[in-house]
Design a protein around this motif. Structure first.
Motif, short mmCIF file in Angstrom:
data_model
loop_
_atom_site.label_atom_id
_atom_site.label_comp_id
_atom_site.label_asym_id
_atom_site.label_seq_id
_atom_site.Cartn_x
_atom_site.Cartn_y
_atom_site.Cartn_z
N GLY A 21 0.81 -1.20 0.00
CA GLY A 21 0.00 0.00 0.00
C GLY A 21 0.85 1.26 0.00
N PRO A 22 0.22 2.40 -0.27
CA PRO A 22 0.98 3.66 -0.41
C PRO A 22 1.68 4.10 0.87
CG PRO A 22 -1.40 4.06 -0.42
CD PRO A 22 -1.22 2.59 -0.54
N ALA A 23 1.11 3.79 2.04
CA ALA A 23 1.75 4.20 3.29
C ALA A 23 3.12 3.55 3.43
CB ALA A 23 0.86 3.86 4.48
N ALA A 24 3.18 2.25 3.23
CA ALA A 24 4.45 1.53 3.33
C ALA A 24 5.43 2.00 2.27
CB ALA A 24 4.21 0.03 3.22
N ALA A 25 4.94 2.26 1.05
CA ALA A 25 5.81 2.72 -0.03
C ALA A 25 6.40 4.08 0.29
CB ALA A 25 5.04 2.75 -1.33
N ARG A 26 5.57 4.99 0.79
CA ARG A 26 6.08 6.32 1.15
C ARG A 26 7.11 6.23 2.27
NH1 ARG A 26 0.26 7.80 1.10
NH2 ARG A 26 -0.22 8.59 -1.00
N ASN A 27 6.86 5.38 3.25
CA ASN A 27 7.82 5.21 4.35
C ASN A 27 9.16 4.70 3.84
OD1 ASN A 27 5.98 6.07 6.27
ND2 ASN A 27 5.42 4.01 6.93
N ARG A 28 9.12 3.76 2.90
CA ARG A 28 10.36 3.21 2.34
C ARG A 28 11.16 4.30 1.64
NH1 ARG A 28 11.76 -1.59 -1.10
NH2 ARG A 28 14.05 -1.49 -1.12
N GLY A 29 10.47 5.11 0.84
CA GLY A 29 11.16 6.20 0.17
C GLY A 29 11.69 7.24 1.14
N TRP A 30 10.90 7.52 2.17
CA TRP A 30 11.29 8.47 3.20
C TRP A 30 12.59 8.02 3.86
CZ3 TRP A 30 6.93 10.63 6.85
CH2 TRP A 30 7.46 11.61 7.70
N GLU A 31 12.68 6.76 4.23
CA GLU A 31 13.87 6.25 4.91
C GLU A 31 15.10 6.27 4.00
OE1 GLU A 31 14.14 5.63 8.04
OE2 GLU A 31 12.02 5.97 8.43
N ALA A 32 14.90 6.14 2.70
CA ALA A 32 16.01 6.11 1.76
C ALA A 32 16.45 7.49 1.30
CB ALA A 32 15.62 5.27 0.53
N ALA A 33 15.68 8.52 1.62
CA ALA A 33 15.93 9.87 1.10
C ALA A 33 17.21 10.48 1.67
CB ALA A 33 14.73 10.76 1.40
N ARG A 79 -2.71 0.84 6.16
CA ARG A 79 -3.92 1.65 6.09
C ARG A 79 -4.05 2.26 4.70
NH1 ARG A 79 -5.52 5.59 10.72
NH2 ARG A 79 -7.42 5.31 9.50
N PHE A 80 -5.29 2.31 4.19
CA PHE A 80 -5.53 2.82 2.85
C PHE A 80 -6.43 4.05 2.85
CE2 PHE A 80 -4.05 -1.43 2.13
CZ PHE A 80 -3.35 -1.37 0.92
N TYR A 81 -7.07 4.35 3.95
CA TYR A 81 -7.96 5.52 4.03
C TYR A 81 -7.63 6.30 5.29
CZ TYR A 81 -10.60 3.38 0.28
OH TYR A 81 -10.96 2.83 -0.93
N ALA A 82 -7.34 7.58 5.10
CA ALA A 82 -7.02 8.51 6.19
C ALA A 82 -5.68 8.22 6.85
CB ALA A 82 -8.13 8.54 7.24
N GLU A 83 -4.83 7.39 6.24
CA GLU A 83 -3.50 7.16 6.80
C GLU A 83 -2.66 8.44 6.75
OE1 GLU A 83 -2.60 6.99 2.55
OE2 GLU A 83 -4.25 6.22 3.75
N ASP A 84 -2.91 9.28 5.72
CA ASP A 84 -2.20 10.55 5.65
C ASP A 84 -2.70 11.52 6.73
OD1 ASP A 84 -4.69 10.73 4.46
OD2 ASP A 84 -4.03 12.03 2.83
N TYR A 85 -4.02 11.54 6.93
CA TYR A 85 -4.63 12.42 7.93
C TYR A 85 -4.07 12.11 9.31
CZ TYR A 85 -8.50 15.07 10.09
OH TYR A 85 -9.27 15.97 10.79
N GLU A 86 -3.90 10.84 9.61
CA GLU A 86 -3.34 10.45 10.90
C GLU A 86 -1.94 11.04 11.09
OE1 GLU A 86 -1.60 6.46 13.09
OE2 GLU A 86 -3.20 6.21 11.59
N LEU A 87 -1.12 10.97 10.04
CA LEU A 87 0.24 11.51 10.14
C LEU A 87 0.23 13.02 10.32
CD1 LEU A 87 3.29 11.21 10.03
CD2 LEU A 87 3.15 11.33 7.53
N TRP A 88 -0.63 13.71 9.57
CA TRP A 88 -0.66 15.18 9.68
C TRP A 88 -0.99 15.60 11.12
CZ3 TRP A 88 1.51 14.10 5.67
CH2 TRP A 88 0.97 13.86 4.42
N ILE A 89 -1.94 14.90 11.75
CA ILE A 89 -2.30 15.25 13.13
C ILE A 89 -1.13 14.99 14.06
CG2 ILE A 89 -3.83 14.69 15.07
CD1 ILE A 89 -6.02 14.07 13.05
N ARG A 90 -0.44 13.89 13.87
CA ARG A 90 0.73 13.60 14.70
C ARG A 90 1.78 14.70 14.58
NH1 ARG A 90 0.76 8.41 16.66
NH2 ARG A 90 -0.61 6.89 15.63
N VAL A 91 2.02 15.15 13.35
CA VAL A 91 3.04 16.18 13.14
C VAL A 91 2.59 17.51 13.74
CG1 VAL A 91 4.34 17.47 11.40
CG2 VAL A 91 3.91 15.03 11.08
N ALA A 92 1.30 17.83 13.58
CA ALA A 92 0.78 19.08 14.15
C ALA A 92 0.90 19.10 15.66
CB ALA A 92 -0.67 19.29 13.74
N ALA A 93 0.84 17.91 16.28
CA ALA A 93 0.99 17.82 17.73
C ALA A 93 2.44 18.01 18.15
CB ALA A 93 0.48 16.48 18.24
#
Length: 290
Positions: free
Chosen positions: A91-103, A193-207
């Protein structure tokens, strides 16, 4: 692998000015997206402030779709591109995390493989950064699938708005393809997660600290808007995803009990509004038929 060249960049954004700019890595999750990845990459190549790299995470695509990525190796270089292959579809969440770690960059710019950017997206967002900024986004615009990204000018002196945690629990104020994230932020997308997984992260960062947004459209979705192509079932799944997000964040103590209750009440009101609008449209449609 390398990114195709685009039109020349303005001279005042080249040379020593570019060397002082924050380093940005672009992360693109890819799953059977051969038909749209070229458009996404072209919008990256057209940036007035180029990133240092593009990381495409292939989420276990079909063999022919993987081959489409390999075909890009023959394009002339503008920005270096790396392709990482997932052994299983996560899923996109895992893919984004993989790219994030490699950046390698100081900042991560997310871009979905079927979306695109305004040419000045990275330039304007990097200009808005402060020492305290953890994340900055921008407005988005929906375009038809065959409509190219606009190259018209945007407001360049737009002021960034700070969005506190309270703004985030009322609604999701960000789209993933408009987000620029500090690489060292101690949070990630929740895999699986495939729905609202991005929303969860944004709230965590805002906190955690400062989150900004630019009220000008710098990211583009090439699809029909919700409600015009039978996407109501997807909307309901997203609402369920939001509820799950609030429950998880309350359980972990990211949201206080009052914040959790406000988030749930606002979400309930939004559902009620959708039901009223749907009923009204149905009634009008029946009257026209009779």
């Amino acid at each position: 692998m390398s990114l195709m060249n685009s039109s020349p960049r303005p001279r005042d954004l080249q040379g020593d000015r570019a060397s002082r700019s924050p380093s940005v890595s672009v992360v693109i999750p890819y799953y059977d997206s051969a038909a749209t990845i070229g458009r996404a990459l072209s919008s990256v190549a057209a940036q007035t402030m180029p990133p240092i790299e593009v990381i495409i995470v292939d989420d276990c695509s079909q063999p022919a779709q993987r081959a489409a990525l390999d075909a890009l190796r023959d394009e002339e270089a503008a920005v270096p591109v790396r392709v990482l292959h997932q052994e299983a579809n996560g899923g996109p969440a895992a893919a984004r995390n993989r790219g994030w770690e490699a950046a390698r960059g100081e900042w991560i710019a997310f871009l979905d493989s079927d979306d695109s950017w305004h040419p000045r997206r990275l330039e304007l967002q990097c200009r808005a950064l402060t020492e305290r900024t953890l994340m900055v986004s921008a407005d988005s615009r929906v375009l038809s699938d065959d409509q190219p990204p606009p190259v018209d000018s945007v407001e360049t002196d737009v002021r960034a708005e700070r969005l506190g945690l309270g703004r985030h629990i009322v609604r999701n104020p960000h789209t993933t393809s408009s987000v620029l994230m500090r690489r060292t932020v101690p949070a990630r997308f929740t895999p699986g997660r495939f729905y609202a997984e991005d929303y969860e992260l944004w709230i965590r960062v805002a906190a955690l600290g400062e989150v900004l947004t630019l009220p000008t459209p710098l990211a583009y979705f090439h699809k029909d808007p919700f409600g015009t192509s039978g996407l109501s079932s997807r909307i309901w799944r997203m609402i369920v995803g939001e509820h799950r997000t609030f429950v998880i964040l309350r359980r972990e103590g990211v949201l206080s009990l009052p914040q959790f209750l406000i988030a749930e009440l606002v979400m309930t009101a939004r559902i009620g509004r959708r039901l009223v609008l749907r009923t009204a449209r149905s009634v009008r449609g029946n009257k026209l038929v009779t």
